[in-house]
Design an enzyme around this catalytic site. Structure first.
Site, PDB file in Angstrom:
ATOM      1  N   SER A 177      -0.735 -15.868  49.246  1.00 24.47           N
ATOM      2  CA  SER A 177       0.049 -14.642  49.128  1.00 24.47           C
ATOM      3  C   SER A 177       1.520 -14.888  48.812  1.00 24.47           C
ATOM      4  O   SER A 177       2.161 -14.033  48.218  1.00 24.47           O
ATOM      5  CB  SER A 177      -0.086 -13.813  50.405  1.00 24.47           C
ATOM      6  OG  SER A 177       0.199 -14.592  51.545  1.00 24.47           O
ATOM      7  N   HIS A 205      -5.545 -10.945  47.581  1.00 25.63           N
ATOM      8  CA  HIS A 205      -4.797 -10.873  46.319  1.00 25.63           C
ATOM      9  C   HIS A 205      -5.640 -11.210  45.093  1.00 25.63           C
ATOM     10  O   HIS A 205      -5.119 -11.228  43.978  1.00 25.63           O
ATOM     11  CB  HIS A 205      -3.582 -11.799  46.375  1.00 25.63           C
ATOM     12  CG  HIS A 205      -2.624 -11.427  47.459  1.00 25.63           C
ATOM     13  ND1 HIS A 205      -1.670 -10.441  47.312  1.00 25.63           N
ATOM     14  CD2 HIS A 205      -2.515 -11.869  48.731  1.00 25.63           C
ATOM     15  CE1 HIS A 205      -1.003 -10.317  48.438  1.00 25.63           C
ATOM     16  NE2 HIS A 205      -1.491 -11.173  49.326  1.00 25.63           N
ATOM     17  N   LYS A 237      -4.001  -3.543  48.679  1.00 23.81           N
ATOM     18  CA  LYS A 237      -3.327  -4.220  47.564  1.00 23.81           C
ATOM     19  C   LYS A 237      -3.838  -3.649  46.243  1.00 23.81           C
ATOM     20  O   LYS A 237      -3.539  -2.510  45.948  1.00 23.81           O
ATOM     21  CB  LYS A 237      -3.459  -5.713  47.736  1.00 23.81           C
ATOM     22  CG  LYS A 237      -2.473  -6.111  48.857  1.00 23.81           C
ATOM     23  CD  LYS A 237      -2.719  -7.320  49.614  1.00 23.81           C
ATOM     24  CE  LYS A 237      -1.696  -7.345  50.765  1.00 23.81           C
ATOM     25  NZ  LYS A 237      -2.081  -8.266  51.822  1.00 23.81           N
TER      26      LYS A 237
HETATM   27  C1  LIG Z   1      -1.938  -8.485  53.186  1.00 24.40           C
HETATM   28  C2  LIG Z   1      -2.811  -9.580  53.638  1.00 24.40           C
HETATM   29  C3  LIG Z   1      -3.581  -9.460  54.796  1.00 24.40           C
HETATM   30  C4  LIG Z   1      -3.433  -8.296  55.737  1.00 24.40           C
HETATM   31  O1  LIG Z   1      -3.998  -7.136  55.212  1.00 24.40           O
HETATM   32  P1  LIG Z   1      -3.468  -5.733  55.741  1.00 24.40           P
HETATM   33  O2  LIG Z   1      -4.531  -4.777  55.337  1.00 24.40           O
HETATM   34  O3  LIG Z   1      -2.167  -5.494  55.077  1.00 24.40           O
HETATM   35  O4  LIG Z   1      -3.344  -5.862  57.232  1.00 24.40           O
HETATM   36  C5  LIG Z   1      -4.462 -10.473  55.102  1.00 24.40           C
HETATM   37  N1  LIG Z   1      -4.559 -11.571  54.325  1.00 24.40           N
HETATM   38  C6  LIG Z   1      -3.812 -11.733  53.218  1.00 24.40           C
HETATM   39  C7  LIG Z   1      -3.958 -12.979  52.396  1.00 24.40           C
HETATM   40  C8  LIG Z   1      -2.905 -10.749  52.849  1.00 24.40           C
HETATM   41  O5  LIG Z   1      -2.130 -10.914  51.777  1.00 24.40           O
END
Ligand SMILES: *Cc1c(COP(=O)(O)O)cnc(C)c1O
Length: 384
Positions: A177, A205, A237
């Site tokens: 990320s 992602h 995302k």
């Molecule tokens: C954003 C993210 C999360 C957390 O997800 P949320 O729904 O925002 O709590 C978990 N793992 C990765 C790799 C992320 O980028």
């Protein structure tokens, strides 16, 4: 306590590590009003521009008309609606797995899975750069937590060697990320299979961005469900909504329903949000044009940044960090960009290792070429 807190906050400020929120007016989009001024932003994870898509908004409205707002209870009480159920079936089909299970956030999905699967006699192996929620889950589950060198299957193999007993779960981000690079999934899958360990991939992602019809990093590499039995995806995302899911076998999902505490002991997502996500899933699967636009913007940005002599990381994804080194420099460049009307957040320790503070540029299919050029021009003035 108050005095101690204030001293610690002052210390943080002195180290350029203080975090503050900006107030956004209006929807997620490249052009935003933030703290009362127009900015062009390059920090959202809304990679396909679905967070403000009219069909997704309409589905949310229809969902609210049909189901109201709150789910009213946890899934196992009486909060599990037809909308949730249909979305789970569609996500299972999309990811090519027997079942999928919705969680309220990705953070909760990761905590839930890892704590449900592992206990004291087990071991969990994580990439050093895994998302904080995965690291926290590894700490909480009671198993031995071992962190291998970033994207390094041989480092993983050495650690597996030393922990021959109990359940062994290897956990990795699909796309990292804060760096934007891909995990070496085929090699990790081969190591897992040779060592009789399970592989879990957090594809927050990758989904929507990589693979056929946006099926993510596993599909990108052609790694199948039997090689990576636990797939976690987030909906906040590229899907542009909110929530998360885990996809896998019947046995895995039934185990999570029985034992994942972050599933059992929390209110279900609003059903209308599940309806909105069903709409965004359809758009995402039919989003090849958006993915092509995004890929072309990524190439344009990388080419331009290279010409400016900026230090980009090796990333083929929409996450394009520019390494600045010291936290203070990352903050100064971010502020100079903001003065030019461009928002790129500085990412500092402890989110990233000390000395590798960076500007995390993220691109979206919603950006235009002219907007990417504006970013490059501003970077040329303040960062090159
Ligand atoms: C954003 C993210 C999360 C957390 O997800 P949320 O729904 O925002 O709590 C978990 N793992 C990765 C790799 C992320 O980028």
């Amino acid at each position: 306590m108050e005095a101690e807190l204030n001293a610690a906050l002052a210390e943080r400020r002195a180290q350029a590590l203080y975090r503050a929120r900006r107030v956004v007016a209006g929807p997620q989009a490249p052009q935003q009003v933030i703290d009362g001024r127009q900015v062009l932003s390059f920090c959202s994870n809304d990679y396909l521009g679905l967070a403000n898509h009219p069909e997704v908004i309409a589905a949310l409205r229809r969902g609210a008309d049909a189901y109201g707002v709150g789910a009213g209870a946890a899934h196992l009480i009486n909060g599990h609606s037809r909308a949730h159920h249909a979305l789970e079936e569609e996500l299972a089909a999309f990811t090519g797995r027997e079942r999928a299970l919705l969680f309220s956030t990705g953070y909760m999905a990761n905590l839930g899975v890892i704590t449900a699967l592992l206990g004291k006699t087990d071991a969990v192996f994580e990439d050093r750069l895994n998302h904080a929620s995965l690291i926290d889950a590894g700490r909480l589950c009671g198993a031995r937590l071992r962190r291998y060198r970033h994207a390094d299957p041989s480092s993983l193999d050495g650690l597996l060697d030393r922990h021959p007993r109990g359940r062994r779960l290897i956990v990795t981000d699909g796309v990292f990320s804060m760096d934007g690079d891909l995990a070496p999934l085929p090699a990790l899958a081969a190591t897992a299979s040779a060592r009789d360990a399970w592989l879990m991939v957090d594809d927050a992602h990758g989904l929507g961005v990589l693979g056929r019809e946006g099926r993510g990093s596993l599909d990108h590499f052609g790694v199948g469900a039997h090689e990576a039995p636990v797939l976690m995806g987030t909906l906040g995302k590229a899907f542009g909504t909110s929530g998360a899911f885990v996809a896998g076998s019947e046995a895995l999902i039934e185990t999570l329903i029985q034992q994942a505490r972050t599933y059992v002991y929390t209110t279900a997502l609003p059903p209308a949000l599940a309806e909105a996500t069903r709409a965004s899933l359809r758009l995402l699967q039919h989003g090849d044009e958006r993915r092509e636009r995004l890929a072309s913007l990524i190439r344009r940005f990388r080419h331009g940044a290279d010409q400016l002599g900026l230090h980009l990381m090796t990333s083929e994804t929409p996450i394009q960090p520019i390494v600045m080194g010291a936290a203070a420099r990352a903050v100064a460049v971010s502020e100079a960009l903001l003065q030019r009307g461009i928002l790129v957040t500085a990412i500092r320790p402890p989110t990233v290792p000390a000395g590798s503070a960076r500007l995390r540029v993220t691109l979206s299919a919603a950006h235009s070429e002219a907007q990417v050029d504006r970013l490059l021009e501003a970077l040329g003035e303040v960062a090159a």
